[in-house]
Design an enzyme around this catalytic site. Structure first.
Site, mmCIF file in Angstrom:
data_model
loop_
_atom_site.group_PDB
_atom_site.id
_atom_site.type_symbol
_atom_site.label_atom_id
_atom_site.label_comp_id
_atom_site.label_asym_id
_atom_site.label_seq_id
_atom_site.Cartn_x
_atom_site.Cartn_y
_atom_site.Cartn_z
ATOM 1 C CE LYS A 261 -4.073 1.932 2.285
ATOM 2 N NZ LYS A 261 -3.569 3.323 2.380
ATOM 3 C CB VAL A 262 2.497 2.981 -2.840
ATOM 4 C CG1 VAL A 262 3.462 4.141 -3.020
ATOM 5 C CG2 VAL A 262 3.109 1.687 -3.376
#
Length: 561
Positions: A125-126
């Site tokens: 989850k950037v």
């Protein structure tokens, strides 16, 4: 240090029908607190999206937003107005809506969500800013900020200046809509060690400011959705990689169960990555047609975030503790939070002066992290309650020569002295913690710190809460204490010397100690003029003299004639 009995319980709690832990506020105060927090979040949100400046840490904003939702649910209020999305200044419609992602609390929730779903993949989850990229006839024609998921700002001019974003595409991507995360490029970023760095705010700031074209060189793109793209995930990833979106292919892994998700999550948490992350996203390869995508309705993907390094905790009470030296310390009791698998429900604020400078009252929201050896640490006050109901600190007349004898005002320092004398630094009374000392003192009303020596085995056995085995152990420990050497008893009386200095003095009796001059004490290790004077003050203190005579009557080694 022992807790002062007079404490302010400014915020009681109750459980709502939804199971949330709720403050027991009157309706008027609940409405006021909710409105104030809602407005503060809206103000921060407005500054963030209009000016590209973060007035508060991303994690703090997220946690306070969740706290607002919790409060709203507690009172049955509509949560749809919670300011978690940017103000809607943009009018550019997304060709495909951004759905957002559901958050899963723990591995059990992940297992439950994965049950019955197939062809699952996990991605980091950037942590950045979401964007829509629109390619038509092989060229990037539009770039739109996430906005409210349906429409947002036209970011096309800025996005065209980011070298890492392909300006042209071919094949199936020549006419495509992509959704992804614009992130701050990092070299060897280890999330567990380096944290979030407020990356989201930094990216937003770069995109909002008008005079920083060169700064855009540090931004990258991670594509996490290709609406109506190839149904086969490997094919989708391959085409994205060929088009220049290689990170998606590199950091998308097939998973069959929660264990594999957990392994990937832990690996990305502890490994060097080219971006900041805040968890993982699990997604199904099979997605509905893009015309069915709606904000908040993406049930084919879910996020499992990393636990925050610091937690926003609600202060439930302010307490005061008095140590054996008379020092008053302020402690904040908290609505429990979890930090690194540790349940944190209190944090040391420090001195009364420091507490007053922090201006902390029950109901406030504070940021807490773990310092060395897992000790909770107060980082900052992130939100203050409207009501400032603070307790009055105890009198500050306590010092290192007070409370060798019990009294109503000396209760806490007296207990602290008992705990100290039972510690390994003094008499080493195994099994004698604070609770045991309190039970004995409350039952038998000690006159002074050595009154326990006069207890009989029957009296100890009759102390409420003491089982037979415990009372027998205490009786044995008390008898063994009588054989401890003179220096141990002097340490128990809190002589202001280190053990090394006391041993170096060579004193083995009270009579020898009385003969020593201040000059003698100055010559001992780690004992200067100031400490030598304190030793003389301690030795000549009337309570200390009386205790020495009492110990002599008890035939304690070194105190008799």
């Amino acid at each position: 240090m022992r807790l002062w009995k007079s404490m302010a319980w400014g915020i009681l709690l109750w459980h709502s029908q939804s199971g949330a832990l709720c403050p027991a506020w009157p309706p008027a105060r609940a409405a006021e607190e909710i409105t104030r927090l809602q407005q503060q979040l809206a103000d921060w949100n407005d500054i963030y999206w209009k000016q590209g400046v973060s007035a508060v840490d991303d994690s703090v904003y997220d946690q306070l937003s969740a706290r607002l939702v919790q409060w709203q649910r507690c009172v049955g209020q509509d949560v749809s107005s919670t300011p978690v999305s940017p103000p809607l200044n943009g009018t550019t419609m997304h060709p495909v809506a951004h759905t957002g992602v559901r958050k899963l609390a723990d591995r059990q929730a992940v297992e439950q969500w994965m049950r019955g779903r197939s062809e699952l993949w996990v991605q980091p989850k950037v942590d950045g800013v979401a964007v829509t990229l629109v390619y038509q006839n092989g060229k990037l024609t539009r770039a739109i900020s996430r906005g409210n998921g349906l429409q947002g700002e036209d970011w096309t001019p800025k996005i065209r200046l980011i070298p890492s974003i392909p300006q042209t595409t071919q094949g199936a991507l020549a006419n495509a809509v992509l959704q992804g995360e614009i992130f701050l490029q990092r070299e060897g970023h280890i999330q567990q060690r380096m944290g979030g760095m407020n990356a989201r705010s930094k990216v937003a700031g770069m995109l909002m400011r008008q005079d920083n074209a060169s700064a855009l060189n540090s931004l990258g793109i991670f594509i996490w959705a290709w609406p109506d793209g190839p149904a086969n995930m490997p094919e989708r990833l391959s085409q994205l990689a060929k088009a220049g979106f290689s990170l998606t292919n590199k950091y998308t892994l097939a998973v069959k169960d929660a264990s594999e998700v957990e392994r990937a999550r832990q690996s990305w948490l502890t490994s060097a990555l080219p971006f900041v992350t805040d968890g993982v996203v699990i997604r199904m390869a099979k997605e509905p047609a893009s015309q069915h995508w709606r904000p908040g309705q993406g049930d084919w993907l879910a996020a499992w975030k990393y636990p925050p390094v610091a937690q926003v905790a609600q202060v439930s009470a302010i307490q005061f503790s008095v140590g054996k030296s008379g020092k008053i310390t302020v402690v904040a009791s908290l609505v429990p939070v979890i930090l690194d698998d540790k349940r944190v429900q209190r944090v040391n604020i420090g001195s009364v002066k420091r507490w007053e400078a922090w201006d902390i009252a029950p109901g406030d929201q504070i940021l807490v992290s773990l310092a060395g050896q897992g000790i909770p640490r107060l980082d900052e006050v992130v939100w203050r309650s409207r009501e400032r109901s603070k307790p009055v600190p105890p009198d500050s007349h306590f010092n290192s020569l007070t409370c060798f004898y019990a009294s109503a005002t000396c209760q806490e320092q007296f207990i602290s002295r008992l705990v100290w004398l039972g510690s390994r630094s003094a008499l080493g009374l195994d099994g004698m913690g604070e609770a045991s000392w309190r039970a004995l003192h409350q039952t038998h009303r000690f006159e002074h710190i050595f009154s326990w020596l006069a207890l009989t085995s029957a009296q100890i056995a009759n102390t409420p809460g003491f089982a037979k085995g415990k009372s027998e152990q205490i009786w044995r420990q008390f008898n063994l204490a009588r054989r401890q050497p003179f220096t141990r008893w002097i340490m128990a009386m809190d002589i202001p010397l280190t053990q090394a200095a006391l041993q170096a003095s060579g004193d083995r009796s009270w009579e020898q100690l009385l003969m020593r001059t201040e000059q003698h004490w100055r010559q001992l290790p780690a004992t200067g003029e100031r400490r030598a004077g304190r030793v003389i003050d301690w030795r000549d203190n009337p309570q200390i003299k009386t205790l020495s005579r009492w110990l002599a009557a008890q035939h304690i080694p070194g105190f008799g004639s």
